[in-house]
Design a protein around this motif. Structure first.
Motif, PDB file in Angstrom:
ATOM      1  N   GLN A  17       0.827  -1.209   0.000  1.00  0.00           N
ATOM      2  CA  GLN A  17       0.000   0.000   0.000  1.00  0.00           C
ATOM      3  C   GLN A  17       0.857   1.253   0.000  1.00  0.00           C
ATOM      4  OE1 GLN A  17      -1.995  -0.911   3.648  1.00  0.00           O
ATOM      5  NE2 GLN A  17      -0.704   0.441   4.851  1.00  0.00           N
ATOM      6  N   LEU A  18       0.230   2.365  -0.325  1.00  0.00           N
ATOM      7  CA  LEU A  18       0.900   3.657  -0.248  1.00  0.00           C
ATOM      8  C   LEU A  18       1.068   4.046   1.219  1.00  0.00           C
ATOM      9  CD1 LEU A  18      -1.063   5.457  -3.085  1.00  0.00           C
ATOM     10  CD2 LEU A  18       1.322   4.692  -3.172  1.00  0.00           C
ATOM     11  N   PRO A  19       2.181   4.668   1.573  1.00  0.00           N
ATOM     12  CA  PRO A  19       2.426   5.029   2.974  1.00  0.00           C
ATOM     13  C   PRO A  19       1.493   6.127   3.479  1.00  0.00           C
ATOM     14  CG  PRO A  19       4.195   5.831   1.581  1.00  0.00           C
ATOM     15  CD  PRO A  19       3.306   5.011   0.705  1.00  0.00           C
ATOM     16  N   ASP A  20       1.234   6.098   4.771  1.00  0.00           N
ATOM     17  CA  ASP A  20       0.354   7.087   5.410  1.00  0.00           C
ATOM     18  C   ASP A  20       0.825   8.519   5.190  1.00  0.00           C
ATOM     19  OD1 ASP A  20      -1.258   5.050   6.334  1.00  0.00           O
ATOM     20  OD2 ASP A  20      -0.348   5.005   8.339  1.00  0.00           O
ATOM     21  N   GLU A  21       2.152   8.748   5.227  1.00  0.00           N
ATOM     22  CA  GLU A  21       2.688  10.097   5.030  1.00  0.00           C
ATOM     23  C   GLU A  21       2.259  10.654   3.677  1.00  0.00           C
ATOM     24  OE1 GLU A  21       5.465   7.958   7.855  1.00  0.00           O
ATOM     25  OE2 GLU A  21       4.368   7.449   6.035  1.00  0.00           O
ATOM     26  N   LEU A  22       2.291   9.814   2.671  1.00  0.00           N
ATOM     27  CA  LEU A  22       1.890  10.229   1.329  1.00  0.00           C
ATOM     28  C   LEU A  22       0.386  10.460   1.252  1.00  0.00           C
ATOM     29  CD1 LEU A  22       2.345  10.703  -1.695  1.00  0.00           C
ATOM     30  CD2 LEU A  22       2.246   8.232  -1.998  1.00  0.00           C
ATOM     31  N   LEU A  23      -0.380   9.551   1.809  1.00  0.00           N
ATOM     32  CA  LEU A  23      -1.839   9.685   1.760  1.00  0.00           C
ATOM     33  C   LEU A  23      -2.310  10.933   2.501  1.00  0.00           C
ATOM     34  CD1 LEU A  23      -2.876   5.954   2.250  1.00  0.00           C
ATOM     35  CD2 LEU A  23      -2.702   7.257   0.110  1.00  0.00           C
ATOM     36  N   GLU A  24      -1.642  11.268   3.585  1.00  0.00           N
ATOM     37  CA  GLU A  24      -2.001  12.474   4.340  1.00  0.00           C
ATOM     38  C   GLU A  24      -1.799  13.726   3.485  1.00  0.00           C
ATOM     39  OE1 GLU A  24      -0.425  14.896   8.215  1.00  0.00           O
ATOM     40  OE2 GLU A  24      -0.458  12.710   8.348  1.00  0.00           O
ATOM     41  N   GLU A  25      -0.689  13.811   2.781  1.00  0.00           N
ATOM     42  CA  GLU A  25      -0.439  14.968   1.906  1.00  0.00           C
ATOM     43  C   GLU A  25      -1.379  14.955   0.701  1.00  0.00           C
ATOM     44  OE1 GLU A  25       1.296  17.595   2.521  1.00  0.00           O
ATOM     45  OE2 GLU A  25       2.373  16.890   4.286  1.00  0.00           O
ATOM     46  N   ALA A  26      -1.663  13.774   0.172  1.00  0.00           N
ATOM     47  CA  ALA A  26      -2.561  13.662  -0.984  1.00  0.00           C
ATOM     48  C   ALA A  26      -3.960  14.159  -0.657  1.00  0.00           C
ATOM     49  CB  ALA A  26      -2.607  12.218  -1.479  1.00  0.00           C
ATOM     50  N   SER A  27      -4.351  14.024   0.611  1.00  0.00           N
ATOM     51  CA  SER A  27      -5.702  14.431   1.006  1.00  0.00           C
ATOM     52  C   SER A  27      -5.931  15.935   0.879  1.00  0.00           C
ATOM     53  CB  SER A  27      -6.008  13.964   2.436  1.00  0.00           C
ATOM     54  OG  SER A  27      -5.256  14.707   3.368  1.00  0.00           O
ATOM     55  N   SER A  28      -4.854  16.723   0.813  1.00  0.00           N
ATOM     56  CA  SER A  28      -5.009  18.177   0.647  1.00  0.00           C
ATOM     57  C   SER A  28      -4.397  18.670  -0.668  1.00  0.00           C
ATOM     58  CB  SER A  28      -4.384  18.910   1.836  1.00  0.00           C
ATOM     59  OG  SER A  28      -3.003  18.627   1.933  1.00  0.00           O
ATOM     60  N   ALA A  29      -4.138  17.759  -1.585  1.00  0.00           N
ATOM     61  CA  ALA A  29      -3.519  18.126  -2.867  1.00  0.00           C
ATOM     62  C   ALA A  29      -4.540  18.686  -3.845  1.00  0.00           C
ATOM     63  CB  ALA A  29      -2.839  16.904  -3.481  1.00  0.00           C
ATOM     64  N   ASP A  30      -4.089  19.617  -4.660  1.00  0.00           N
ATOM     65  CA  ASP A  30      -4.885  20.101  -5.782  1.00  0.00           C
ATOM     66  C   ASP A  30      -4.621  19.260  -7.028  1.00  0.00           C
ATOM     67  OD1 ASP A  30      -6.042  22.483  -4.491  1.00  0.00           O
ATOM     68  OD2 ASP A  30      -3.950  23.151  -4.419  1.00  0.00           O
TER      69      ASP A  30
END
Length: 165
Positions: A17-30
């Motif tokens: 799976q994709l790491p949590d650190e990445l998913l957290e940043e992706a959640s606020s990405a444009d």
């Protein structure tokens, strides 16, 4: 405009799976940019739940992804032209191949992957950015991905972390 930049996810070979650190940043990405070696279209589908995804295929991506994505592309983000390429090939370095891929086009930034080595530097006035890999750090000390803020200027940075998903 916040752009999350990733490459070389190699899922499921290098991580489930994709790491949590990445998913957290992706959640606020444009916008999310992926510079190839996804290995599965499920990564594209998952990232698309967060923001628009722009990407290219890499050397380990199979027919499913090559049917969906090009080998290189230029996108516009908040007025900036960003070239995206994986960077694989023969001869020269990955970075030089990435630069050569856009020698006939005007770009403000080149995003590339393949080497798994984070790069953030300028070649003349062009920002060169390799986010590294969030799942396969190889000989690097940390896993990584990147963020580019496209505002008055392009400002890029790496996010480094040690835990694997």
């Amino acid at each position: 405009m916040k752009i999350v930049v990733i490459s070389d996810t190699h899922i499921p070979k290098r991580s489930k799976q994709l790491p949590d650190e990445l998913l957290e940043e992706a959640s606020s990405a444009d916008l999310i940019i992926h510079a190839g070696d996804w290995q599965t279209a499920q990564v594209l589908e998952e990232l698309s739940t967060f923001a628009k995804v722009e990407g290219v295929v890499g050397n380990v991506d199979g027919p499913e992804l090559t049917a969906l994505l090009p080998f290189k592309k230029v996108i516009e983000a908040n007025g900036y032209r960003i070239g995206i390429v994986h960077g694989h090939g023969k001869g020269k370095t990955t970075e030089k191949r990435a630069i050569d891929a856009f020698c006939e086009e005007e770009v403000d930034c080149i995003v590339f992957g393949h080497s798994h080595i984070p790069v953030l530097r300028y070649e003349q006035d062009i920002l060169l950015f390799n986010p590294g890999s969030p799942t396969d750090k190889r000989r690097q000390k940390y896993f990584s991905f990147g963020i580019i803020h496209a505002g008055e200027s392009l400002v890029a940075r790496h996010i480094f972390f040690s835990a694997k998903a």
